[in-house]
Design an enzyme around this catalytic site. Structure first.
Site, PDB file in Angstrom:
ATOM      1  N   LYS A  38      24.245  18.527  35.449  1.00 58.64           N
ATOM      2  CA  LYS A  38      25.115  17.596  36.180  1.00 58.64           C
ATOM      3  C   LYS A  38      24.391  16.268  36.406  1.00 58.64           C
ATOM      4  CE  LYS A  38      23.612  19.552  40.603  1.00 58.64           C
ATOM      5  NZ  LYS A  38      23.865  20.641  41.563  1.00 58.64           N
ATOM      6  N   ARG A 136      29.535  25.147  52.321  1.00 64.71           N
ATOM      7  CA  ARG A 136      30.021  24.033  51.516  1.00 64.71           C
ATOM      8  C   ARG A 136      31.247  24.574  50.793  1.00 64.71           C
ATOM      9  NH1 ARG A 136      25.840  21.199  47.293  1.00 64.71           N
ATOM     10  NH2 ARG A 136      26.398  23.003  46.050  1.00 64.71           N
ATOM     11  N   HIS A 170      25.516  30.026  46.317  1.00 63.78           N
ATOM     12  CA  HIS A 170      24.468  29.004  46.267  1.00 63.78           C
ATOM     13  C   HIS A 170      23.610  29.104  47.525  1.00 63.78           C
ATOM     14  CE1 HIS A 170      22.587  25.476  44.692  1.00 63.78           C
ATOM     15  NE2 HIS A 170      23.008  24.659  45.621  1.00 63.78           N
ATOM     16  N   ARG A 230      20.281  29.861  37.386  1.00 63.40           N
ATOM     17  CA  ARG A 230      21.005  28.588  37.371  1.00 63.40           C
ATOM     18  C   ARG A 230      20.116  27.426  37.823  1.00 63.40           C
ATOM     19  NH1 ARG A 230      24.843  30.280  41.085  1.00 63.40           N
ATOM     20  NH2 ARG A 230      24.092  28.725  42.523  1.00 63.40           N
ATOM     21  N   TYR A 270      12.121 -11.925  49.599  1.00 64.18           N
ATOM     22  CA  TYR A 270      13.086 -12.038  50.703  1.00 64.18           C
ATOM     23  C   TYR A 270      12.494 -11.574  52.026  1.00 64.18           C
ATOM     24  CZ  TYR A 270      16.863 -12.389  47.199  1.00 64.18           C
ATOM     25  OH  TYR A 270      17.683 -12.766  46.171  1.00 64.18           O
ATOM     26  N   CYS A 317      13.681  -6.615  45.129  1.00 62.89           N
ATOM     27  CA  CYS A 317      14.940  -7.333  44.913  1.00 62.89           C
ATOM     28  C   CYS A 317      15.861  -6.490  44.023  1.00 62.89           C
ATOM     29  CB  CYS A 317      14.676  -8.680  44.239  1.00 62.89           C
ATOM     30  SG  CYS A 317      13.419  -9.671  45.070  1.00 62.89           S
ATOM     31  N   ASP A 319      16.732  -6.946  40.916  1.00 66.46           N
ATOM     32  CA  ASP A 319      16.359  -6.826  39.510  1.00 66.46           C
ATOM     33  C   ASP A 319      14.860  -6.921  39.248  1.00 66.46           C
ATOM     34  OD1 ASP A 319      19.181  -6.946  38.906  1.00 66.46           O
ATOM     35  OD2 ASP A 319      19.009  -9.074  39.435  1.00 66.46           O
TER      36      ASP A 319
HETATM   37  C1  LIG Z   1      22.801  21.582  41.624  1.00 69.87           C
HETATM   38  C2  LIG Z   1      23.071  23.037  41.662  1.00 69.87           C
HETATM   39  C3  LIG Z   1      22.155  23.961  41.117  1.00 69.87           C
HETATM   40  C4  LIG Z   1      20.777  23.556  40.629  1.00 69.87           C
HETATM   41  O1  LIG Z   1      19.939  23.326  41.733  1.00 69.87           O
HETATM   42  P1  LIG Z   1      18.365  23.084  41.549  1.00 69.87           P
HETATM   43  O2  LIG Z   1      17.838  23.059  42.912  1.00 69.87           O
HETATM   44  O3  LIG Z   1      18.225  21.772  40.842  1.00 69.87           O
HETATM   45  O4  LIG Z   1      17.865  24.218  40.730  1.00 69.87           O
HETATM   46  C5  LIG Z   1      22.530  25.291  41.063  1.00 69.87           C
HETATM   47  N1  LIG Z   1      23.725  25.701  41.549  1.00 69.87           N
HETATM   48  C6  LIG Z   1      24.614  24.859  42.107  1.00 69.87           C
HETATM   49  C7  LIG Z   1      25.893  25.373  42.641  1.00 69.87           C
HETATM   50  C8  LIG Z   1      24.313  23.493  42.193  1.00 69.87           C
HETATM   51  O5  LIG Z   1      25.186  22.654  42.769  1.00 69.87           O
END
Ligand SMILES: *Cc1c(COP(=O)(O)O)cnc(C)c1O
Length: 374
Positions: A38, A136, A170, A230, A270, A317, A319
């Site tokens: 992602k 979540r 998760h 994952r 700045y 800044c 850039d």
């Molecule tokens: C982003 C995400 C992961 C990966 O998490 P890491 O900490 O980068 O391994 C796994 N599962 C879900 C649902 C996520 O949103």
């Protein structure tokens, strides 16, 4: 223009392949591997990283939204792709056409997806998300929600035109130290297993892929590997505390575009938060917050040069920003400057910015070309 003229991110596909193999070696054989790509593979380039993962034998990919999934399909990626986040139900025809797996987070969504899939005469592959303590996304199933949670999941998996291939949860604290985090994670995992058992026992339904382990869990909770792991962060070389011998995959590189000499007492950039205290040889480097160098790092970090570290001075800044080269006479126009990577530690930079490596990697913006090495 050559890509390596202003500012660029060097991505080592060799490092990502090395990390993939190191993670594989750390999980039970036979466990599937889902690579999280992602957010443009945490800034590393989702297409290139996905092609690599497909070639070396990963089993699944995950992205956060439909646009990210379609980008991969359009570039020829054939691996199964799971969307972890929200997709409006009227996109179900696209999900089916591109063969993309969607996360289902509650019974109402499941119903909408089922209705849309029925309309287009297709079957949508889904993974059911369980909220076991992240608070979540996902079916609530902890404590007093257990019975309702199990019932709602059973209705969801039995809806027409829905193929519930997988189920996952998760972890919220799997990368945190301490006994409390350990107990919390173990509770999440126990609840996950209990809910699945109840669903399968009461309905006779079987999930083909059960998964839970993010990077933190791959590292610290091997018992959570189940059918598939994952990880994201570990693939890119961070989060293992040296235990797996991972290699950082991204180096953010720029060059010296201008060198100026100032007397003592000159205000730089700045807001005048930095004034020279001596005769100063100051370099301008063409990287700023629009490239992803957070402004909150202003006056609070050093860049790496072939001659050593140079302190950054004054406000960053949009850039560009300034670095003090007074002590580094070997650094000249066009010298290579590393913001983070092999020599300048991203974890240290993240601490200074009050954030985590994830955010700094994702912040490297679109205008910074990715240059693939290895
Ligand atoms: C982003 C995400 C992961 C990966 O998490 P890491 O900490 O980068 O391994 C796994 N599962 C879900 C649902 C996520 O949103």
């Amino acid at each position: 223009m050559k890509l390596q003229e202003r500012t660029w991110a060097e991505i080592s596909l060799g490092a990502i392949e090395h990390n993939y193999r190191a993670i594989r070696a750390a999980i039970p054989s036979g466990t599937k591997f889902l690579g999280v790509v992602k957010a443009d593979a945490y800034g590393h380039g989702a297409i290139e990283v996905s092609r690599l993962l497909e070639r070396v034998g990963a089993d699944y990919l995950a992205v956060s939204c439909l646009a990210e999934a379609i980008e991969l399909r359009e570039s020829g990626i054939k691996l199964p792709i799971l969307i972890l986040g929200h997709t409006p139900a009227d996109n179900v025809p696209l999900l089916c056409r591109y063969g993309i797996t969607q996360t289902v987070t509650c019974e109402a969504k499941a119903k909408e997806f089922s209705d849309e899939a029925k309309k287009c005469g297709d079957t949508l592959k889904v993974h059911i998300a369980l909220d076991t303590g992240m608070s979540r996304l996902g079916f609530l199933c902890g404590g007093k929600h257990f019975t309702d949670g199990v019932r709602n999941i059973i209705s969801a998996v039995n809806l027409p035109n829905i193929d519930a291939e997988g189920v996952f949860t998760h972890f919220a604290l799997s990368d945190e130290p301490g006994e409390e985090a350990k107990a919390y994670t173990e509770n999440q995992f126990r609840l996950f297993c209990d809910v699945i058992s109840a669903v399968e026992r009461e309905s006779g339904f079987r999930f083909r892929i059960k998964h839970a382990a993010n990077s933190g869990a791959v590292l610290s909770y091997p018992e959570t590997a189940l059918d598939m792991v994952r990880p994201g962060l570990l693939l890119y070389g961070y989060g293992d505390g040296g235990r797996l011998g991972l290699k950082s995959a991204m180096s953010l590189i720029t060059t010296v575009s201008t060198i100026k000499h100032y007397d003592a007492g000159v205000s730089v950039s700045y807001g005048g938060i930095f004034k020279t205290e001596r005769h100063t040889r100051m370099g301008v480097i063409p990287i700023g917050y629009a490239d992803g160098l957070l402004r909150s790092l202003s006056n609070n970090f050093s860049v790496y040069t072939d001659d050593g570290f140079a302190p950054q001075r004054g406000r960053i800044c949009m850039d560009m920003c300034m670095v003090d080269l007074t002590e580094l006479p070997g650094v000249n126009l066009d010298s290579r400057v590393e913001i983070f990577g092999e020599n300048a530690d991203l974890e240290e930079l993240s601490r200074r910015a009050g954030t985590i490596p994830y955010e700094l990697m994702c912040s490297v913006s679109k205008r910074v070309p990715r240059v693939y090495v290895g």
